[in-house]
Design an enzyme around this catalytic site. Sequence first.
Site, mmCIF file in Angstrom:
data_model
loop_
_atom_site.group_PDB
_atom_site.id
_atom_site.type_symbol
_atom_site.label_atom_id
_atom_site.label_comp_id
_atom_site.label_asym_id
_atom_site.label_seq_id
_atom_site.Cartn_x
_atom_site.Cartn_y
_atom_site.Cartn_z
ATOM 1 N N SER A 1 10.446 -32.809 -59.638
ATOM 2 C CA SER A 1 11.042 -32.903 -58.316
ATOM 3 C C SER A 1 12.217 -31.947 -58.111
ATOM 4 C CB SER A 1 11.525 -34.343 -58.062
ATOM 5 O OG SER A 1 12.531 -34.728 -58.985
ATOM 6 N N LYS B 1 21.089 -30.221 -57.261
ATOM 7 C CA LYS B 1 19.994 -30.923 -56.591
ATOM 8 C C LYS B 1 20.541 -31.950 -55.600
ATOM 9 C CE LYS B 1 15.811 -33.537 -57.923
ATOM 10 N NZ LYS B 1 15.068 -34.063 -59.098
ATOM 11 N N SER C 1 10.570 -33.927 -64.182
ATOM 12 C CA SER C 1 11.160 -33.324 -62.990
ATOM 13 C C SER C 1 12.156 -32.206 -63.262
ATOM 14 C CB SER C 1 11.823 -34.405 -62.126
ATOM 15 O OG SER C 1 10.842 -35.217 -61.525
#
Length: 544
Positions: free
Chosen positions: A206, A125, A230
């Site tokens: 997220s 990420k 997330s």
Amino acid sequence: MLRRLVLSVAACASLTACDAIGTTFGSGGCAVPELAAASASLGNVEDHSLADLARMLEAGETSSEAITAAYLARIEQLDDADGGPQLNAVLSLMPDALELAQASDAARCDGEELGSLHGIPLLVKDNIEVAGPVPTTAGSTALSDNVTDRDAPLIRRLKDAGAIILGKTNLSQWANFRSTNSTSGWTSVAGLVKNPHRLPFNSCGSSSGSGSAMAAALAAGTIGTETDGSIMCPSSANGVVGLKPTVGLVSRTHVVPISHTQDTAGPMTRSVMDAAMMLTAMAGTDPDDAATAEADAQASDYTAGLSADGLKGMRIGVMRSQVGDNPAIIEQFDAALAVMEAQGAVLVEIPDRGISDADQEALGEAEFLILLTEFKADLNAYLATTPKAVTTRTLADLIAYNTANAEVEMPHFGQELFEQAQAQAGLTDPRYLEALKTTKRIAGAQGIDRLLRENDVAVLVSPTLGPAWRSTLGDGDTFSGPSASWLPATSGYPHLTVPMGGIEGLPIGISFYAGKWSEGLLLKAGYAYEQASNKRLTPQFLTE
């Protein structure tokens, strides 16, 4: 736009282009299989789990170079190419990925001591720093020059285990902490992530790109981060395994923060075994992250306790109040419980919600205050460590930057969370200090800990979330169904989601959660359920 940063790997964006590389040799003269032969032996990379690939590498059946080239080809085909689904899940690629794969093969050939993830390509990420020329942006053009050339400690641990960092995944900008009306999976750097099962639907956030990329098999494993949901939401929505570890098991140093009380990184994978392998490499104490002081003592080989009969005799607390009223979710959850019972689990129905109406309101207010307060303090501290080329050195600078660049940064939603965070008094505020006590008490001692103790159960289970929703830029997210993330997130306790099936082609997951440092137990339960149920859905890339 940063997408797509590829240097030396550009010439090998497809297997055909890479066939000419030929055979490499270790210093001992051992021949690594030619790429064409290794690729043929590999077959379709999307058919293999991380554990499968590790076994094949160990057996000499394929090469890291072939695996890496295959993933690069899939990224080109599914994430980028005109006429493809254009998932938008991968934000940037590391320029030395194939070179590192070749070096990995040579080291294996030379008989060097290898780590458990040796030669395995992973995606990370883009709020986690990785050494090299690729910036860490958190999805904002404000950090386009944030090339720190340093590895976050969790990345260093993965590299020490032999992993190859293939690139960075797209995400929800600022980990979904800029606006209450944000659309999960959108960034000003790379646009909107698509759900590979049904492309118009949301990938959740997220860690949206990590979830989408994992479901589409763009890497052997991915890394996400979670503050509250997330990792869990995108894992469930994309039909992959996701593990949010105990806060303090995995270092957060050099990760763009929201909250030092709740932030953690964790694996998002095809299988529970894969998650266990990655967590084993990631976990450990970092002297620069005080929360990890106990990590070395608590960490273990999380693959060791995994077996098909791991549910036998285990008392499972069924959080019936967290199932919701969607008949399709209820049906699939009941089917999952039947699988567990058939595997020898002892099911204990728990009607208790785990939290009273008054405590629910108090916990919500306390968590929000903690996140606002810590976001300002933690982000300012992080920005102070970035290169001088980054001109936004504080949250106040970011607010001004967004205002000045509103057409790029705020075309769909505003920055009211930034503004509320900027107004907070700081980490010595008595209201903030009281909120910390409130969350620990309600979510931990009186929440998960009490439910486990009073019902004499080892693990709690409930649906992770409802199915994904249509992405509607400008209109925010429309979450559906129950959500299991809140108590594990606010307590800092671990949480595992495993595919449970699907509704109209959209995956849903089942959650396993328990007390602090219980990762091994959750993985044991999740693995046994996964082996017996086999509910992972293969993405169909449907256009409606």
